[in-house]
Enzyme design. Structure first.
Site, short mmCIF file in Angstrom:
data_model
loop_
_atom_site.label_atom_id
_atom_site.label_comp_id
_atom_site.label_asym_id
_atom_site.label_seq_id
_atom_site.Cartn_x
_atom_site.Cartn_y
_atom_site.Cartn_z
N ILE A 159 1.07 -1.21 -0.10
CA ILE A 159 0.00 -0.48 0.07
C ILE A 159 0.84 1.41 0.55
CG2 ILE A 159 -1.72 1.23 0.49
CD1 ILE A 159 -3.06 -1.70 2.15
N THR A 236 -4.26 5.57 6.85
CA THR A 236 -5.15 4.68 7.04
C THR A 236 -4.95 3.08 7.08
OG1 THR A 236 -4.20 4.42 4.91
CG2 THR A 236 -5.85 6.27 4.92
N ARG A 238 -3.80 1.49 10.99
CA ARG A 238 -4.31 1.25 12.13
C ARG A 238 -4.35 2.29 13.43
NH1 ARG A 238 -6.07 -2.96 9.50
NH2 ARG A 238 -6.52 -4.28 10.22
N GLU A 267 -12.17 1.78 17.71
CA GLU A 267 -13.55 1.68 17.10
C GLU A 267 -14.22 1.19 17.38
OE1 GLU A 267 -12.10 0.22 12.48
OE2 GLU A 267 -10.11 2.29 13.02
N HIS A 285 -12.97 4.24 9.00
CA HIS A 285 -12.04 2.67 8.42
C HIS A 285 -12.81 2.16 6.95
CE1 HIS A 285 -9.23 -1.13 9.71
NE2 HIS A 285 -9.85 -0.57 8.34
N GLY A 287 -10.98 2.30 4.21
CA GLY A 287 -9.71 1.97 3.46
C GLY A 287 -10.04 0.65 1.87
C1 GLV Z 1 -8.08 -3.03 6.50
O1 GLV Z 1 -7.76 -2.44 7.70
C2 GLV Z 1 -7.67 -4.27 6.13
O2 GLV Z 1 -6.42 -4.45 6.91
O3 GLV Z 1 -7.75 -4.86 5.45
#
Ligand code: GLV
Length: 320
Positions: A159, A236, A238, A267, A285, A287
């Site tokens: 990512i 984005t 944790r 969360e 959350h 993402g």
């Molecule tokens: C989302 O936060 C994931 O880890 O897929």
């Protein structure tokens, strides 16, 4: 004699129907809508061969004790901090996750947050919706520039690298902090630097590593104090990688320009102090929240379960 039917527990309704993706004759046990509560999930596991679960499900010794037949946990997420990998390994339960298929979605959202925080889109939206907007003003909601500014990536995995590729389109010099240099970083134009140097030199700091004992609270008061007062923090990854109180302190005191957060330490509970910060853009959350990514995540979970039920190791197996 007929082989006993495999039983797959799915802790939540997913974006696609898993039935056709699992071996014929598999019994799928899933909630009619929404997600199982912890108590409901534990109560369904006695006969389960496989579990497909969410990042919000804790897979620990207690859960494993309720699932004596369990052979595989497929986590509908790339992060596996919700899973006690050691306990699974001790019990011979394989664990799989869903990498790759959510990389672009998460990198896109990271960039959306970066732009939103830099250009104060949250405040602008609230102003328009409130009815208090009185028209164009030369000094209204001035943000910080994005193009040409330095991006510091904490973690350069899939990512982080996808965010770097997007940043190149914005002519952003890129540096990254990671335990060791990452292959391919040079092609992305990303320079390996110590975390402290990244914090001090970046206009945008974006977090892209897993939550581990080492990264819990990685960005605290000391790290925030090293950042420029014009800088923006994006998370984005944790929530628990950031000390939220220290972040609220920095934003409230104007020691940091803004933050864009898609993830939170506890969360869905939110720090009221962060909620009170106008310069924090807060998302629930999101993402991987595109139809395509969520469908592919469900498909990867089904494939992992199918592999293990057939005696194979899943493609995306994770271990302690
Ligand atoms: C989302 O936060 C994931 O880890 O897929």
């Amino acid at each position: 004699m007929l082989a006993p039917m495999a039983r797959v527990v799915v802790s939540s309704v997913l974006a696609v129907d898993l039935g056709p993706l699992l071996p014929a004759g598999t019994a799928v046990i899933a909630p009619g809508r929404g997600s199982y509560s912890r108590a409901e999930l534990l109560a369904t596991l006695a006969e389960a061969d496989a579990l497909i679960c969410l990042l919000t499900d804790r897979v620990d010794s207690e859960l494993l004790a309720h699932a004596p037949r369990l052979r595989v946990v497929a986590n509908h997420a790339v992060g596996v901090d919700n899973i006690d990998l050691e306990a699974c390994a001790r019990r011979g339960v394989m664990v799989a996750n869903t990498p790759d298929v959510l990389t672009d979605a998460t990198a896109d959202l990271t960039f959306a947050l970066l732009l939103a925080a830099a250009r104060r889109l949250g405040e602008g939206e609230r102003l328009v919706r409130s009815g208090a907007w009185r028209g164009w003003e030369p000094t209204q909601l001035l943000g910080v520039p994005v193009s040409g500014q330095t991006l510091g990536l904490v973690g350069l995995g899939r990512i982080g690298a996808a965010v770097a590729r997007r940043a190149r389109g914005f002519d952003m010099p890129i540096c990254y902090a990671a335990p060791r240099p990452v292959e391919g970083a040079h092609e992305l134009g990303a320079r390996h630097v110590p975390l402290d140097e990244l914090l001090a030199g970046s206009d945008f700091v974006s977090l892209h590593g897993p939550l581990t004992p080492e990264t819990r609270g990685l960005i605290g008061a000391r790290e925030l104090a090293r950042m420029k007062s014009t800088a923006v923090l994006i998370n984005t990854a944790r929530g628990a990688c950031v000390d939220e109180d220290a972040l609220a302190d920095a934003l409230t005191a104007g020691r940091l320009f803004a933050a864009g957060l898609d993830v939170f330490a506890a969360e869905p509970a939110l720090s009221p102090r962060l909620v009170a910060c106008d310069r924090a853009v807060l998302l629930p959350h999101l993402g991987s929240a595109t139809h395509r990514a969520r469908a592919r995540m469900a498909e990867l979970c089904a494939a992992a379960v199918t592999d293990v039920l057939a005696g194979r190791s899943p493609t995306h197996r994770v271990g302690p």
